[in-house]
Each structure stands twice: as C-alpha cells, then as structure tokens.
Design an enzyme around this catalytic site. Structure first.
Site, PDB file in Angstrom:
ATOM      1  N   PRO A 238     -30.593 -22.248  56.186  1.00 45.26           N
ATOM      2  CA  PRO A 238     -29.832 -22.838  57.346  1.00 45.26           C
ATOM      3  C   PRO A 238     -29.609 -21.927  58.284  1.00 45.26           C
ATOM      4  O   PRO A 238     -29.700 -20.942  58.272  1.00 45.26           O
ATOM      5  CB  PRO A 238     -28.600 -23.052  56.486  1.00 45.26           C
ATOM      6  CG  PRO A 238     -28.492 -21.753  55.251  1.00 45.26           C
ATOM      7  CD  PRO A 238     -29.958 -21.669  54.964  1.00 45.26           C
ATOM      8  N   ASP A 239     -29.550 -22.556  59.329  1.00 42.79           N
ATOM      9  CA  ASP A 239     -28.941 -22.104  60.660  1.00 42.79           C
ATOM     10  C   ASP A 239     -27.544 -21.895  60.686  1.00 42.79           C
ATOM     11  O   ASP A 239     -26.754 -22.929  60.847  1.00 42.79           O
ATOM     12  CB  ASP A 239     -29.245 -22.980  61.971  1.00 42.79           C
ATOM     13  CG  ASP A 239     -28.743 -22.424  63.333  1.00 42.79           C
ATOM     14  OD1 ASP A 239     -28.538 -21.313  63.338  1.00 42.79           O
ATOM     15  OD2 ASP A 239     -29.205 -23.181  64.247  1.00 42.79           O
ATOM     16  N   PHE A 240     -27.127 -20.582  60.511  1.00 40.39           N
ATOM     17  CA  PHE A 240     -25.627 -20.491  60.296  1.00 40.39           C
ATOM     18  C   PHE A 240     -25.005 -20.815  61.565  1.00 40.39           C
ATOM     19  O   PHE A 240     -23.609 -20.841  61.318  1.00 40.39           O
ATOM     20  CB  PHE A 240     -25.233 -19.136  59.613  1.00 40.39           C
ATOM     21  CG  PHE A 240     -25.857 -17.905  60.609  1.00 40.39           C
ATOM     22  CD1 PHE A 240     -24.866 -17.565  61.415  1.00 40.39           C
ATOM     23  CD2 PHE A 240     -26.772 -17.085  60.229  1.00 40.39           C
ATOM     24  CE1 PHE A 240     -25.137 -16.302  62.334  1.00 40.39           C
ATOM     25  CE2 PHE A 240     -26.987 -16.131  61.112  1.00 40.39           C
ATOM     26  CZ  PHE A 240     -26.275 -15.715  62.036  1.00 40.39           C
ATOM     27  N   ARG A 241     -25.495 -20.701  62.834  1.00 39.70           N
ATOM     28  CA  ARG A 241     -24.799 -21.293  63.899  1.00 39.70           C
ATOM     29  C   ARG A 241     -24.547 -22.580  63.911  1.00 39.70           C
ATOM     30  O   ARG A 241     -23.803 -23.377  64.975  1.00 39.70           O
ATOM     31  CB  ARG A 241     -25.544 -20.746  65.171  1.00 39.70           C
ATOM     32  CG  ARG A 241     -25.235 -19.237  65.188  1.00 39.70           C
ATOM     33  CD  ARG A 241     -25.511 -18.671  66.643  1.00 39.70           C
ATOM     34  NE  ARG A 241     -25.513 -17.183  66.309  1.00 39.70           N
ATOM     35  CZ  ARG A 241     -26.185 -16.368  65.981  1.00 39.70           C
ATOM     36  NH1 ARG A 241     -27.142 -16.759  65.439  1.00 39.70           N
ATOM     37  NH2 ARG A 241     -25.685 -15.017  66.221  1.00 39.70           N
TER      38      ARG A 241
ATOM     39  N   GLN B  91     -34.424 -13.524  66.738  1.00 40.97           N
ATOM     40  CA  GLN B  91     -32.726 -13.635  66.158  1.00 40.97           C
ATOM     41  C   GLN B  91     -32.545 -13.605  64.719  1.00 40.97           C
ATOM     42  O   GLN B  91     -31.582 -13.373  64.119  1.00 40.97           O
ATOM     43  CB  GLN B  91     -32.085 -14.770  66.905  1.00 40.97           C
ATOM     44  CG  GLN B  91     -32.351 -14.520  68.581  1.00 40.97           C
ATOM     45  CD  GLN B  91     -31.761 -15.757  68.943  1.00 40.97           C
ATOM     46  OE1 GLN B  91     -31.397 -16.966  68.363  1.00 40.97           O
ATOM     47  NE2 GLN B  91     -31.562 -15.912  70.439  1.00 40.97           N
ATOM     48  N   ASN B  92     -33.771 -13.862  64.008  1.00 44.78           N
ATOM     49  CA  ASN B  92     -33.476 -14.229  62.566  1.00 44.78           C
ATOM     50  C   ASN B  92     -33.382 -12.849  62.019  1.00 44.78           C
ATOM     51  O   ASN B  92     -33.904 -11.936  61.983  1.00 44.78           O
ATOM     52  CB  ASN B  92     -34.648 -14.969  61.949  1.00 44.78           C
ATOM     53  CG  ASN B  92     -34.852 -16.500  62.708  1.00 44.78           C
ATOM     54  OD1 ASN B  92     -33.814 -16.775  63.548  1.00 44.78           O
ATOM     55  ND2 ASN B  92     -36.089 -17.070  62.696  1.00 44.78           N
TER      56      ASN B  92
ATOM     57  N   ASP C 192     -33.668 -13.271  58.440  1.00 41.62           N
ATOM     58  CA  ASP C 192     -34.406 -13.542  57.074  1.00 41.62           C
ATOM     59  C   ASP C 192     -35.641 -12.482  56.997  1.00 41.62           C
ATOM     60  O   ASP C 192     -35.977 -12.680  55.632  1.00 41.62           O
ATOM     61  CB  ASP C 192     -34.542 -15.030  56.930  1.00 41.62           C
ATOM     62  CG  ASP C 192     -35.493 -15.668  57.940  1.00 41.62           C
ATOM     63  OD1 ASP C 192     -36.464 -14.703  58.557  1.00 41.62           O
ATOM     64  OD2 ASP C 192     -35.233 -16.641  58.569  1.00 41.62           O
TER      65      ASP C 192
ATOM     66  N   HIS D   2     -31.148  -9.049  65.682  1.00 38.19           N
ATOM     67  CA  HIS D   2     -29.883  -9.004  65.002  1.00 38.19           C
ATOM     68  C   HIS D   2     -30.135  -8.110  63.805  1.00 38.19           C
ATOM     69  O   HIS D   2     -29.387  -8.480  62.777  1.00 38.19           O
ATOM     70  CB  HIS D   2     -29.266 -10.311  64.807  1.00 38.19           C
ATOM     71  CG  HIS D   2     -29.154 -10.954  66.036  1.00 38.19           C
ATOM     72  ND1 HIS D   2     -28.699 -12.434  66.455  1.00 38.19           N
ATOM     73  CD2 HIS D   2     -28.946 -10.684  67.406  1.00 38.19           C
ATOM     74  CE1 HIS D   2     -28.878 -12.845  67.300  1.00 38.19           C
ATOM     75  NE2 HIS D   2     -29.001 -11.911  68.012  1.00 38.19           N
TER      76      HIS D   2
ATOM     77  N   CYS E 175     -25.478   1.999  52.802  1.00 35.04           N
ATOM     78  CA  CYS E 175     -24.188   2.309  52.373  1.00 35.04           C
ATOM     79  C   CYS E 175     -22.953   2.593  53.395  1.00 35.04           C
ATOM     80  O   CYS E 175     -23.216   3.372  54.250  1.00 35.04           O
ATOM     81  CB  CYS E 175     -24.109   3.369  51.273  1.00 35.04           C
ATOM     82  SG  CYS E 175     -22.382   4.008  50.706  1.00 35.04           S
TER      83      CYS E 175
ATOM     84  N   CYS F 285     -23.595   1.326  45.866  1.00 33.40           N
ATOM     85  CA  CYS F 285     -24.236   2.581  46.559  1.00 33.40           C
ATOM     86  C   CYS F 285     -24.821   3.375  45.304  1.00 33.40           C
ATOM     87  O   CYS F 285     -23.805   3.757  44.451  1.00 33.40           O
ATOM     88  CB  CYS F 285     -23.840   3.261  47.710  1.00 33.40           C
ATOM     89  SG  CYS F 285     -24.491   4.598  47.922  1.00 33.40           S
TER      90      CYS F 285
ATOM     91  N   CYS G 249     -23.871   7.327  46.021  1.00 33.30           N
ATOM     92  CA  CYS G 249     -22.181   7.398  45.714  1.00 33.30           C
ATOM     93  C   CYS G 249     -21.964   7.244  44.156  1.00 33.30           C
ATOM     94  O   CYS G 249     -21.256   8.160  43.810  1.00 33.30           O
ATOM     95  CB  CYS G 249     -21.479   5.859  46.389  1.00 33.30           C
ATOM     96  SG  CYS G 249     -21.409   6.427  48.265  1.00 33.30           S
TER      97      CYS G 249
ATOM     98  N   CYS H 231     -41.039 -27.501  65.776  1.00 31.68           N
ATOM     99  CA  CYS H 231     -41.931 -26.388  66.164  1.00 31.68           C
ATOM    100  C   CYS H 231     -43.219 -26.338  65.311  1.00 31.68           C
ATOM    101  O   CYS H 231     -44.223 -25.793  65.864  1.00 31.68           O
ATOM    102  CB  CYS H 231     -41.061 -25.121  66.374  1.00 31.68           C
ATOM    103  SG  CYS H 231     -40.365 -24.524  65.041  1.00 31.68           S
TER     104      CYS H 231
HETATM  105 ZN    ZN Z   1     -23.131   5.592  49.269  1.00 32.60          ZN
END
Ligand code: ZN
Length: 484
Positions: free
Chosen positions: A188-191, A261-262, A264, A281, A289, A313, A316, A439
């Site tokens: 899905p295009d979240f926009r 911009q993807n 995925d 992005h 982490c 993590c 951690c 496309c």
């Molecule tokens: Zn960590």
C-alpha cells in the site's frame, strides 16, 4: 465572482500558492542573476511598497487559486487566456526574461494584468473583481516569478519515439521512483487515503495516519508503528516489472542512480545494486537500536515484525544480562562484609530508589520518520556527483510532492530531458514527455519499442498496448493494455 468549483484530484484549485512554492525547488537551480528581483519594473515595487496593497495581498493569501492547464483549456475561468495564449506567454517569458516581458505586455498594455495572471495559472481572486488593473500587478509579479523559476519544457521531445530514442541513446539515467511502482505488488501507498492502511490506523486512535511515521509517536509507543509495519513489509522477495525495468537499465550500463522514496527495499530484490540506489527516506534494509545504536540487517528483525512484535536490541539484552550477573556477584560480595555493604548501599541509594527493570532498546528500521533528518547521501550525491553526469531523468510512480525527491528535477541542468511515467499528470512541474497509465504497462511497452527484453511473469508475452495522445498536448500519451 464565484470561484471555479474545485475538481476532485490532488491538484485542487484550492491549493494555495505557498504550498506549490514549497515544493517548487526550481529556485535552488536559479542563478543569482535570474533571482534578481530588479527585473521587476519599478511600478511593481511601488505597488508592493504600498502598505494598503500589502495588507490586501496578505489577507488574500488563502484566496489565491491555482488554475491547471486542463482547466485553462476547458475555459473554466471567464476572460482567461486560452491554453494556446497561455503557453505562448510562458514561452515568451522564458525567452526574453522578466523585465522585457513586462515591458512587452503590461507597460505596452497589450494585455491586462488580470488576464495575464491566468496565463501563469493563477485565478484572479474574487476580492479584486472590479478593481483597476493595477490592483493585479502584485499578484502578477508573483505569478511571473513563479513561472520564471520553473524549468520550461524542452520543445524537441514530445512523442513516444522521442522517449524511446532517449532511452536508447542516454548513458546516465536518473530514475526517481515512488509508491506507484510497488502498488502492483500489493504494497500500500501509505500516503494514499484509499488504502486499507488508513482505516486501520483510525482504529489505533491516530488523528493523522502519518503520525505512524512521526518520530515522537514512535518514541512514545513503538507498538503503533510495528502494528502496521508488517503490512508495509514485502512478504516475499518479489518485484514489479517496473523494478525489473530499472534493473534492465542497470544491466545496459545506463542507470546512473535510482533515487527512491520507497522504503520497501524492493529494488534490491530486483537486483539493483546498492551503489545504484539512494533510498531518500531510508529503508527496512537495516535497523538501529534507539538506545545503544547497535545496527542489524533488516532480515534479522523481519521475523519479529511479521509477527507484529516490537523487535528488541540483542546488544542491549546482552549488556543487561551481564550487568545482572555482575550485580548478583556484587550482592554476594556485599553480604560477606557488613560494613562495606552499608556504605555501598548508601552510595547506590539514589540508583536503588529509582530502580527500574532495565529494558533493551527498540530496533527501529532505518526509515526516515517525520521529525528526523533525511539521509545525507541524497544531496551529496545529487549535487556533487550526478548533477553534471545525468543525461536523462525518468520519474516513475510518484506525484513528486514530497521532498527531497521533488527537488531533483529543479536541481538538474534544465537541458536534461525529463520523462514522467504515472497514472495522472502533475501540474507543478513541466516534464518533456508524459507517459500516463499503469507504470508496469508503460515500461514494458517502452522496452518492447526499444527492442529490449524485459521479461517478467506479470507481463503477458502477447501483451498489446494501445497508446492515445491527449488532445491539446502533443507530449502527453495514455497507455492502456488492449482489451483491458
Ligand atoms: Zn541496543
């Protein structure tokens, strides 16, 4: 005067100028000379300095309405330029510059400022109706500056054959991609408000679905993000024909850079090399982490994400386990010596009071959230490496409204041809050739015509594509699978 009814679609007439300006980064590419406002004759400055006019104009910001070319063509605004006139005025402005253009039009009174505003896509605001033509000068100055900062379409590229020839002859192609190239894979295009993602987000109590990608929301409650992350993640190592097309450009030694911009990371599935991709992005390819900055590959946390869990993590966790072993050892030591134990306790008392069970940091996929800085790689590479090399730009599956990808066409030299492939045309940037439609269908047909072998199971071997040219636009073509 009633304003023209706003049509459906993204480029509503109600879009204020400021918003368009915000994404119109052509100005970045302007020379200081072009930028000089001295071009605007003194009559404009006088108008602008008039405080009354300023008030009127600033009060009226919301009233400035954008007029798209198809609306000009359809004659929706009374007394507006025809599309042919509008295109002529724009061409003339770019040819002779702002000062000479104003001299030739307004100073010689060959056209009214009110009418000329429409040539540059601005509807004369209702509050100025009936005012003397001088009242439109400030608005016209904005309109002219805005148009002048746009990259004008290159007149020599129009047809499908031109597009195919550009593909065949170019050696350093920049491909800009957006959500539209992954939607055929069910991502899905979240926009887009039409996806199920949005209604799902409403259930999470978010007022704006984009809050899912807001870094402060993530810090507060990472569960919100991970409850939808599994829907954004590709379920298998698949890719669309359009991803395959980008890979094909790479195989032919033509791909300079794919700015996407993807998030995925599907480009990688198609075999596009990491050094050919800038994920503007960020992406799910790696995760970090939030506490100790330990980095892992996306694969290491995909299992957790798929199950809808918040991945923790491991670094951690290891430290916490070691600390707990140490403190157990310490306790044993303390109990063996009463005095030392007392002193230790008082030294540690503040820690003891604030005692919390130590928790490992959350692994945040390295996608750029709202409120986070964009990866540096984008500007670095575009300005210092790609800007001088690029000989063709192909924009696919994005309306180019989101920075930083939206800035690319304006940053590149204006003589580099630009092709747009998407379902709907955009009006805030002028491409040389618009190839409209699915496309995957467009790139498969382009490849066919270029004599290239774009094999993909989603493209039928016997696919026939009908192409029609949009009336009034010799460079705008619609692709449809025959019989579909
Ligand atoms: Zn960590």
């Amino acid at each position: 005067m009633d304003l023209v009814p706003a049509p459906s679609g993204e480029d509503s007439l109600k879009t204020p100028v400021v918003e368009v300006e915000a994404v119109d980064m052509d100005q970045l590419a302007m020379s200081a000379e072009e930028r000089a406002l001295e071009d605007i004759p003194s009559t404009y400055e006088t108008d602008s300095d008039d405080s009354e006019d300023w008030d009127t104009l600033s009060n009226a910001d919301d009233a400035i309405q954008i007029l798209r070319d198809d609306q000009i063509r359809d004659g929706l605004v009374p007394d507006a330029c025809t599309l042919e006139e509008a295109l002529g005025y724009r061409k003339r402005l770019h040819a002779i510059g702002k000062a000479a253009f104003v001299e030739e039009t307004i100073v010689r009174e060959t056209v009214t400022a009110k009418k000329l505003c429409t040539a540059f896509g601005i509807v004369p605001p209702a509050f100025l109706e009936g005012a003397p033509d001088e009242a439109y000068h400030s608005l016209l100055a904005i309109a002219i500056s805005r148009e002048f900062s746009r990259r004008p379409k290159l007149p020599q590229y129009n047809s499908i054959d031109d597009a195919v020839r550009l593909l065949r002859e170019s050696r350093n192609i920049i491909v800009l991609t957006g959500a539209g190239i992954s939607t055929s894979l069910g991502i899905p295009d979240f926009r887009s408000k039409d996806t199920g993602l949005y209604s799902k987000l409403e259930h999470l109590g978010l007022s704006d679905p984009q809050e899912v990608f807001d870094i402060s929301v993530f810090r507060e409650d990472p569960k919100i993000f991970f409850s939808i992350a599994k829907d954004i993640l590709p379920t298998e190592k698949k890719w669309s024909p359009t991803h395959g097309f980008i890979r094909l450009l790479q195989d032919k030694g033509k791909l300079l850079t794919n700015y996407t911009q993807n998030i995925d990371n599907i480009e990688a599935n198609a075999g596009v090399l990491p050094e050919k991709i800038v994920q503007c992005h960020g992406s799910f390819a790696t995760a970090t982490c939030v506490k100790c900055k330990f980095k892992v590959t996306g694969d290491e946390i995909f299992g957790e994400i798929k199950e809808g869990n918040v991945p923790e993590c491991t670094a951690c966790k290891k430290v916490i386990a070691e600390d707990s072993l140490k403190s157990q050892g310490l306790k044993r030591k303390r109990s063996s010596n009463g005095q030392q134990k007392d002193r230790k306790v008082s030294d540690d008392s503040s820690d003891e009071d604030d005692y919390e069970i130590p928790t490992p940091g959350v692994m945040k996929p390295d996608i750029t959230f709202f409120g986070e800085d964009l990866p540096d790689e984008f500007g670095e590479r575009l300005i210092h490496q790609d800007r001088e090399k690029a000989d063709l730009v192909i924009v696919i599956g994005t309306s180019l409204k989101v920075a930083p990808v939206a800035e690319v066409p304006g940053i590149l030299p204006r003589n580099v041809p630009q092709i747009y492939i998407s379902r709907t045309p955009v009006s805030h940037t002028d491409f040389d050739i618009d190839l409209l439609g699915d496309c995957d269908v467009v790139v498969s047909e382009l490849s066919r015509r270029a004599g290239w072998d774009l094999k993909h199971h989603m493209i039928p071997d016997d696919e026939k594509v009908d192409i029609t040219t949009v009336e009034g636009y010799e460079s705008r073509h619609v692709f449809k699978v025959a019989g579909a």
